[in-house]
Every structure is written in structure tokens, then in C-alpha cells.
Write a protein that holds these residues in place. Structure first.
Motif, PDB file in Angstrom:
ATOM      1  N   PRO A 198       0.155  -5.746  -6.869  1.00  0.00           N
ATOM      2  CA  PRO A 198       1.333  -5.852  -7.734  1.00  0.00           C
ATOM      3  C   PRO A 198       2.371  -6.796  -7.115  1.00  0.00           C
ATOM      4  N   LYS A 199       3.098  -7.510  -7.962  1.00  0.00           N
ATOM      5  CA  LYS A 199       4.072  -8.497  -7.489  1.00  0.00           C
ATOM      6  C   LYS A 199       5.098  -7.876  -6.545  1.00  0.00           C
ATOM      7  N   HIS A 200       5.540  -6.664  -6.860  1.00  0.00           N
ATOM      8  CA  HIS A 200       6.527  -5.994  -6.003  1.00  0.00           C
ATOM      9  C   HIS A 200       5.984  -5.815  -4.587  1.00  0.00           C
ATOM     10  N   ASP A 201       4.714  -5.434  -4.469  1.00  0.00           N
ATOM     11  CA  ASP A 201       4.102  -5.256  -3.153  1.00  0.00           C
ATOM     12  C   ASP A 201       3.963  -6.584  -2.425  1.00  0.00           C
ATOM     13  N   ARG A 202       3.648  -7.648  -3.167  1.00  0.00           N
ATOM     14  CA  ARG A 202       3.542  -8.971  -2.534  1.00  0.00           C
ATOM     15  C   ARG A 202       4.894  -9.430  -2.001  1.00  0.00           C
ATOM     16  N   VAL A 203       5.962  -9.203  -2.759  1.00  0.00           N
ATOM     17  CA  VAL A 203       7.306  -9.589  -2.318  1.00  0.00           C
ATOM     18  C   VAL A 203       7.694  -8.799  -1.071  1.00  0.00           C
ATOM     19  N   THR A 204       7.421  -7.498  -1.084  1.00  0.00           N
ATOM     20  CA  THR A 204       7.744  -6.656   0.069  1.00  0.00           C
ATOM     21  C   THR A 204       6.969  -7.101   1.297  1.00  0.00           C
TER      22      THR A 204
END
Length: 91
Positions: free
Chosen positions: A57-63
Motif C-alpha cells: 500500500p502507498k501509505h506503507d511505501r511512504v512510511t
């Protein structure tokens, strides 16, 4: 005095729990998809790494990217973070 101590302990535990949750590397459930072996010693080639990266998920990639940009967090996972930062630069 006892209530005050209990409140301070509760706040301290909350802060420690928050710090542990902030480490994306502590949740190793997603990391095996980036490795070729169960011991997580050998990274997949960049094509396989990128496929696993884009499946997150994009949120996990950003984190994960933020964590890799922090030298203290990224150093223990240097090879993984090097790939993450290459993919981040390729945006």
C-alpha cells in the motif's frame, strides 16, 4: 502521590509504545516478499523487488521511505534501504 505516579507511568508506556509502532521494520510480515530465501539474507533482483514494492500500500511505501532516509533507521537495513531509495528517486 500514587495517582500522580500512575499517570506518569501510563504516559511513559504510551510514549514507548508509540515509538515502537513508528519503526516500520518491526513489522517483518511484509519484508519476506523482498527476499529470495526464508532467512531474509538474499535480496530479490531489482525487478522482483520493484514488483513487491509496488504491491505494498502507498501509505506503507511512504512510511518505509521516510524510515530509510533516517540514517539511524536505515543503517541496519542498508541493502533494503538502498533499493527503496533508488525506487523513490525513480518516481
Amino acid at each position: 502521590m500514587t495517582i500522580r505516579t500512575a499517570c506518569l507511568v501510563a504516559i511513559a508506556l504510551g510514549l514507548l509504545a508509540g515509538a515502537a509502532a513508528a519503526d516500520p521494520f518491526s513489522d517483518l510480515a511484509a519484508l519476506p516478499t523482498f527476499y529470495t530465501d526464508a532467512s531474509m539474507k538474499t535480496m530479490k533482483p531489482m525487478a522482483g523487488f520493484k514488483k513487491a514494492w509496488l504491491a505494498m500500500p502507498k501509505h506503507d511505501r511512504v512510511t518505509m521511505t521516510k524510515a530509510c532516509k533516517d540514517p539511524a533507521m536505515g543503517k541496519p537495513h542498508a541493502q533494503f534501504c538502498a533499493n527503496v531509495l533508488v525506487l523513490d528517486d525513480a518516481k
